[in-house]
Design a protein around this motif. Structure first.
Motif, PDB file in Angstrom:
ATOM      1  N   MET A   1       0.849  -1.187   0.000  1.00  0.00           N
ATOM      2  CA  MET A   1       0.000   0.000   0.000  1.00  0.00           C
ATOM      3  C   MET A   1       0.890   1.245   0.000  1.00  0.00           C
ATOM      4  O   MET A   1       1.735   1.403   0.882  1.00  0.00           O
ATOM      5  N   LYS A   2       0.692   2.095  -0.972  1.00  0.00           N
ATOM      6  CA  LYS A   2       1.508   3.312  -1.045  1.00  0.00           C
ATOM      7  C   LYS A   2       0.685   4.513  -0.564  1.00  0.00           C
ATOM      8  O   LYS A   2      -0.102   4.402   0.351  1.00  0.00           O
ATOM      9  N   HIS A   3       0.883   5.635  -1.210  1.00  0.00           N
ATOM     10  CA  HIS A   3       0.199   6.869  -0.817  1.00  0.00           C
ATOM     11  C   HIS A   3      -1.286   6.847  -1.207  1.00  0.00           C
ATOM     12  O   HIS A   3      -1.716   6.008  -1.994  1.00  0.00           O
ATOM     13  N   ILE A   4      -2.023   7.798  -0.680  1.00  0.00           N
ATOM     14  CA  ILE A   4      -3.399   7.975  -1.121  1.00  0.00           C
ATOM     15  C   ILE A   4      -3.364   8.507  -2.553  1.00  0.00           C
ATOM     16  O   ILE A   4      -2.713   9.512  -2.836  1.00  0.00           O
ATOM     17  N   THR A  83       1.494  -1.091  -6.098  1.00  0.00           N
ATOM     18  CA  THR A  83       2.324  -1.435  -7.255  1.00  0.00           C
ATOM     19  C   THR A  83       1.870  -2.737  -7.895  1.00  0.00           C
ATOM     20  O   THR A  83       1.905  -2.879  -9.107  1.00  0.00           O
ATOM     21  N   ASP A  84       1.418  -3.683  -7.047  1.00  0.00           N
ATOM     22  CA  ASP A  84       0.980  -4.979  -7.573  1.00  0.00           C
ATOM     23  C   ASP A  84      -0.369  -5.312  -6.943  1.00  0.00           C
ATOM     24  O   ASP A  84      -0.434  -5.796  -5.814  1.00  0.00           O
ATOM     25  N   ILE A  85      -1.420  -5.026  -7.674  1.00  0.00           N
ATOM     26  CA  ILE A  85      -2.758  -5.156  -7.092  1.00  0.00           C
ATOM     27  C   ILE A  85      -3.090  -6.602  -6.742  1.00  0.00           C
ATOM     28  O   ILE A  85      -3.717  -6.871  -5.718  1.00  0.00           O
ATOM     29  N   HIS A  86      -2.626  -7.549  -7.550  1.00  0.00           N
ATOM     30  CA  HIS A  86      -2.893  -8.963  -7.252  1.00  0.00           C
ATOM     31  C   HIS A  86      -2.258  -9.368  -5.921  1.00  0.00           C
ATOM     32  O   HIS A  86      -2.884 -10.017  -5.092  1.00  0.00           O
ATOM     33  N   VAL A 124     -15.076   2.782   6.246  1.00  0.00           N
ATOM     34  CA  VAL A 124     -14.523   3.515   5.099  1.00  0.00           C
ATOM     35  C   VAL A 124     -14.373   2.563   3.909  1.00  0.00           C
ATOM     36  O   VAL A 124     -13.739   1.509   4.035  1.00  0.00           O
ATOM     37  N   LEU A 125     -14.970   2.933   2.806  1.00  0.00           N
ATOM     38  CA  LEU A 125     -14.773   2.155   1.585  1.00  0.00           C
ATOM     39  C   LEU A 125     -13.372   2.444   1.055  1.00  0.00           C
ATOM     40  O   LEU A 125     -13.013   3.603   0.831  1.00  0.00           O
ATOM     41  N   ILE A 126     -12.578   1.379   0.903  1.00  0.00           N
ATOM     42  CA  ILE A 126     -11.188   1.529   0.450  1.00  0.00           C
ATOM     43  C   ILE A 126     -11.068   0.995  -0.970  1.00  0.00           C
ATOM     44  O   ILE A 126     -11.576  -0.081  -1.279  1.00  0.00           O
ATOM     45  N   GLU A 127     -10.408   1.760  -1.806  1.00  0.00           N
ATOM     46  CA  GLU A 127     -10.114   1.317  -3.168  1.00  0.00           C
ATOM     47  C   GLU A 127      -8.611   1.120  -3.290  1.00  0.00           C
ATOM     48  O   GLU A 127      -7.841   1.956  -2.833  1.00  0.00           O
TER      49      GLU A 127
END
Ligand code: ZN
Length: 135
Positions: A1-4, A83-86, A124-127
């Motif tokens: 997880m990086k920045h918003i 960086t790697d959603i999977h 909070v809905l997180i994307e």
């Protein structure tokens, strides 16, 4: 997880909200895009390092319409760049977070996205979003 990566705001009308946000942020909307899979029309603003995504429902039964019906207009989700959603989906799944889609889907603004159920994240809905490469 990086920045918003961006903050998503549910609005009733892009037509009304785009000029408002252009005034507020003092920057023009740089993209309007319909995301069929989500039943939304989106408008993006770049504000320094931050992005704001306005979401207007195109479907009266869609998730954003339901959100506004229940809570009114306002902050809808917070999106984190990955960086790697999977790999990130697998990591979060193994920790017990509930993913709202089992595989990444096409999001707005050239992204692959996945949403996490707000019941596991203090409402909070997180994307998660990963920039698609080579386009
Ligand atoms: Zn978003």
């Amino acid at each position: 997880m990086k920045h918003i990566e961006h903050i998503g705001i549910a609005v009733r009308s892009l037509e009304e909200s785009i000029p408002l946000y252009e005034k507020l942020l003092n920057t023009p909307c740089y993209k309007i895009e319909t995301v069929e899979s989500e039943g939304v029309r989106t408008a993006f603003f770049q504000n320094g390092n931050n992005k704001i995504e306005l979401l207007e429902s195109t479907d009266p039964q869609g998730p954003v319409a339901a959100f506004i019906e229940k809570k009114g207009e306002g902050i809808h989700h917070i999106a984190y760049a990955v960086t790697d959603i999977h790999a990130e989906m697998e990591r979060l799944r193994s920790l017990g977070f509930q993913l709202l889609n089992e595989t990444p889907k096409e999001g707005a603004d050239n992204k692959l996205v996945c949403f996490l159920h707000p019941k596991n994240t203090n409402g909070v809905l997180i994307e998660l979003c990963q920039e698609k490469s080579g386009i």
